[in-house]
Design a protein around this motif. Structure first.
Motif, PDB file in Angstrom:
ATOM      1  N   GLY A 321       0.898  -1.101   0.011  1.00  0.00           N
ATOM      2  CA  GLY A 321       0.121  -0.110   0.019  1.00  0.00           C
ATOM      3  C   GLY A 321       0.911   1.373   0.112  1.00  0.00           C
ATOM      4  N   GLY A 322       1.974   1.147   0.921  1.00  0.00           N
ATOM      5  CA  GLY A 322       2.847   2.428   0.819  1.00  0.00           C
ATOM      6  C   GLY A 322       3.423   2.779  -0.438  1.00  0.00           C
ATOM      7  N   GLU A 323       3.691   1.635  -1.068  1.00  0.00           N
ATOM      8  CA  GLU A 323       4.435   1.514  -2.220  1.00  0.00           C
ATOM      9  C   GLU A 323       3.696   2.158  -3.187  1.00  0.00           C
ATOM     10  OE1 GLU A 323       5.994  -1.602  -5.652  1.00  0.00           O
ATOM     11  OE2 GLU A 323       5.916  -2.325  -3.582  1.00  0.00           O
ATOM     12  N   MET A 324       2.308   1.829  -3.407  1.00  0.00           N
ATOM     13  CA  MET A 324       1.363   2.483  -4.335  1.00  0.00           C
ATOM     14  C   MET A 324       1.129   3.932  -3.990  1.00  0.00           C
ATOM     15  SD  MET A 324      -2.581   1.426  -5.111  1.00  0.00           S
ATOM     16  CE  MET A 324      -3.121   2.105  -3.593  1.00  0.00           C
ATOM     17  N   VAL A 325       1.059   4.185  -2.936  1.00  0.00           N
ATOM     18  CA  VAL A 325       0.772   5.835  -2.526  1.00  0.00           C
ATOM     19  C   VAL A 325       2.275   6.492  -2.880  1.00  0.00           C
ATOM     20  CG1 VAL A 325       1.024   7.409  -0.452  1.00  0.00           C
ATOM     21  CG2 VAL A 325      -0.509   5.583  -0.268  1.00  0.00           C
ATOM     22  N   GLY A 326       3.303   6.050  -2.745  1.00  0.00           N
ATOM     23  CA  GLY A 326       4.619   6.507  -3.382  1.00  0.00           C
ATOM     24  C   GLY A 326       4.488   6.797  -5.034  1.00  0.00           C
ATOM     25  N   ARG A 356       1.681   2.142  11.460  1.00  0.00           N
ATOM     26  CA  ARG A 356       1.326   2.761  10.347  1.00  0.00           C
ATOM     27  C   ARG A 356      -0.013   2.728   9.460  1.00  0.00           C
ATOM     28  NH1 ARG A 356       6.336   0.767   6.590  1.00  0.00           N
ATOM     29  NH2 ARG A 356       5.792  -1.019   7.620  1.00  0.00           N
ATOM     30  N   ALA A 357      -0.585   1.773  10.086  1.00  0.00           N
ATOM     31  CA  ALA A 357      -2.289   1.877   9.874  1.00  0.00           C
ATOM     32  C   ALA A 357      -2.755   3.402  10.217  1.00  0.00           C
ATOM     33  CB  ALA A 357      -3.077   0.743  10.585  1.00  0.00           C
ATOM     34  N   ARG A 358      -2.540   3.424  11.769  1.00  0.00           N
ATOM     35  CA  ARG A 358      -3.044   4.829  12.105  1.00  0.00           C
ATOM     36  C   ARG A 358      -2.206   5.991  11.460  1.00  0.00           C
ATOM     37  NH1 ARG A 358      -4.314   4.694  17.529  1.00  0.00           N
ATOM     38  NH2 ARG A 358      -3.156   3.128  18.329  1.00  0.00           N
ATOM     39  N   GLU A 359      -1.234   6.131  10.968  1.00  0.00           N
ATOM     40  CA  GLU A 359      -0.746   7.105  10.365  1.00  0.00           C
ATOM     41  C   GLU A 359      -1.216   7.197   8.777  1.00  0.00           C
ATOM     42  OE1 GLU A 359       3.611   8.195   7.839  1.00  0.00           O
ATOM     43  OE2 GLU A 359       3.584   6.514   9.221  1.00  0.00           O
ATOM     44  N   TYR A 360      -1.426   6.283   7.973  1.00  0.00           N
ATOM     45  CA  TYR A 360      -1.825   6.220   6.854  1.00  0.00           C
ATOM     46  C   TYR A 360      -3.583   6.612   6.876  1.00  0.00           C
ATOM     47  CZ  TYR A 360       2.200   5.270   4.249  1.00  0.00           C
ATOM     48  OH  TYR A 360       3.085   5.622   3.465  1.00  0.00           O
ATOM     49  N   ALA A 361      -4.233   5.919   7.939  1.00  0.00           N
ATOM     50  CA  ALA A 361      -5.586   6.320   8.195  1.00  0.00           C
ATOM     51  C   ALA A 361      -5.651   8.033   8.343  1.00  0.00           C
ATOM     52  CB  ALA A 361      -6.287   5.646   9.100  1.00  0.00           C
TER      53      ALA A 361
END
Ligand SMILES: *[C@@H]1O[C@H](CO)[C@@H](O)[C@H](O)[C@H]1NC(C)=O
Ligand SMILES: *[C@@H]1O[C@H](CO)[C@@H](O)[C@H](O)[C@H]1NC(C)=O
Ligand SMILES: *[C@@H]1O[C@H](CO)[C@@H](O)[C@H](O)[C@H]1NC(C)=O
Ligand SMILES: *[C@@H]1O[C@H](CO)[C@@H](O)[C@H](O)[C@H]1NC(C)=O
Length: 403
Positions: A321-326, A356-361
């Protein structure tokens, strides 16, 4: 009632005592030379085509409706149950072509005060290679509402498509004539050879009780297309709101996208070409190498999205998911970040990555509220995840069933 062009009305009603049928490039019964009728139907043609009861909805002519309140007028004219209504008090004037059922719903929409900044943070100016456009005349901060508008014309799609073009165009003329002068001028200043063409070229899809309508917002239509726009719009009830998706510097042109941003270079160009113009934005004009790199990112985004949604695959890791956001960020897809952060936050929760769930949410909440307005359902869902990822239904599910 402003629709008082007696000769049109009498002709449409089939009661005109016309000495001779009139067919020609200039329609003599059109008292408003700015409103060029694309086809001149003779009163005889119209008389033969429409029975008065179809045109008026009832045999008695114009009625006053029981919900006719708060400035709403109509139905001025009806053709087969599709009627013309107007209201001079909403957004400087609105004309509505729709069924009585949908007109009542439109009349129920709350008319809150516009949230937009006054005076506007932009002016109309000539833009190199694009004709006229809107240019910021001060710094506009990310998330700021740039403009908020109600439609000048709102027309139900299905009856407009089904109507005989001559009748459709007459209804359009009557609708535009029902507008106050300033709104008429703003509507007619839009690009397009006639009213039908202007509607097709400039107007936005608006759903009223699930039924598609075309809403025309002449000021919004001045905003040019960009494949990586700095503004985003949302339509709620019939209010069109344009928001800055990043900080915009004075002198920068304001832009929205007319097409899906995730399309590749060739797909975007083909779609815009069908719409009648060549894409000349920076993203469309970059070098072949940059275009290839951008297309590769877009294909990779599509691939990761599919994998994130596929629970049978073992390819996805907590990092996917993080890779996709990048990739969204590298590609300048600011407008779509709410969705990307949401998918990443859910994926971190699925893998039991609390921080990281918290941060991205948290980032998803901010981006979604910017895109969709305060209090939207998706943002509420992400707020719940941010509060306690361990209590969320997704928690650890992928860790257990994954590799
Ligand atoms: C409709 O209302 C207007 C003013 O509210 C009134 O002047 C007019 O006579 C009414 N028309 C009908 C057909 O009732
Ligand atoms: C009205 O609807 C009827 C039945 O659907 C159709 O036959 C007729 O052509 C329509 N009239 C107009 C003016 O569109
Ligand atoms: C949309 O209109 C309905 C009434 O038809 C109203 O209840 C609702 O609050 C409106 N929504 C917004 C976001 O203004
Ligand atoms: C920007 O232009 C608008 C006209 O569209 C004007 O009303 C406003 O005062 C201008 N603002 C600045 C900061 O110049």
């Amino acid at each position: 009632m402003r629709v008082t062009n007696r000769s049109i009305l009498l002709a449409l009603a089939g009661v005109a005592a016309a000495d001779s049928p009139i067919i020609g490039p200039v329609c003599p019964w059109n008292s408003s030379p700015r409103l060029r009728l694309p086809v001149c139907a003779s009163p005889d043609f119209v008389r033969a085509s429409i029975a008065p009861e179809l045109l008026f909805g009832t045999k008695d002519g114009v009625r006053n409706l029981t919900w006719n309140q708060a400035g709403w007028q109509g139905p001025h004219r009806c053709i087969n149950g599709t009627c013309l209504f107007s209201n001079d008090n909403i957004g400087g004037g609105i004309a509505l072509i729709t069924s009585e059922h949908h007109a009542k719903i439109v009349a129920s929409f709350p008319q809150g005060p516009a949230e937009e900044a006054a005076p506007p943070p932009f002016h109309v100016a000539k833009v190199a290679g694009k004709g006229m456009g809107l240019v910021a005349n001060r710094t506009i901060r990310k998330g700021e509402i740039i403009m908020q508008r109600t439609p000048t014309l709102l027309a139900q799609t299905a009856p407009i498509v089904d109507l005989d073009p001559t009748l459709r165009d007459l209804l359009y003329v009557l609708a535009v004539e029902a507008l106050p002068d300033a709104r008429q001028a703003a509507f007619m200043a839009q690009v397009g050879s006639d009213i039908h063409d202007k509607v097709n070229t400039n107007c936005f899809l608006v759903f009223v009780d699930g039924s598609s309508h075309l809403g025309c917002y002449p000021e919004v239509a001045r905003m040019n297309h960009d494949c990586r726009p700095n503004a985003h719009y949302r339509i709620s009830n019939m209010t069109h709101t344009t928001v800055a998706v990043r900080t915009i510097a004075p002198g920068e042109e304001l832009s929205i996208s007319y097409v899906d941003l995730l399309l590749t270079h060739a797909e975007r160009r083909a779609l815009l070409h069908k719409w009648g113009f060549e894409c000349a934005c920076a993203q469309c004009s970059q070098s072949a190498a940059d275009t290839a790199a951008s297309d590769a990112r877009l294909r990779q985004i599509a691939k990761l999205k599919a994998e994130l949604g596929d629970f049978s695959t073992t390819k996805v890791t907590a990092e996917t998911g993080g890779e996709m956001v990048g990739l969204y960020e590298d590609e300048g897809l600011h407008t779509y970040l709410g969705n990307a952060y949401t998918r990443a936050a859910l994926n971190f929760a699925l893998f039991g990555e609390e921080e990281r769930a918290r941060e991205y949410a948290g980032m998803a909440v901010e981006a979604l509220e910017l895109e969709m307005g305060p209090g939207t359902g998706d943002a509420r869902a992400m707020r719940i995840l941010a509060e306690d990822p361990r209590k969320h239904w997704t928690w650890g599910k992928r860790r257990k069933h994954g590799k």
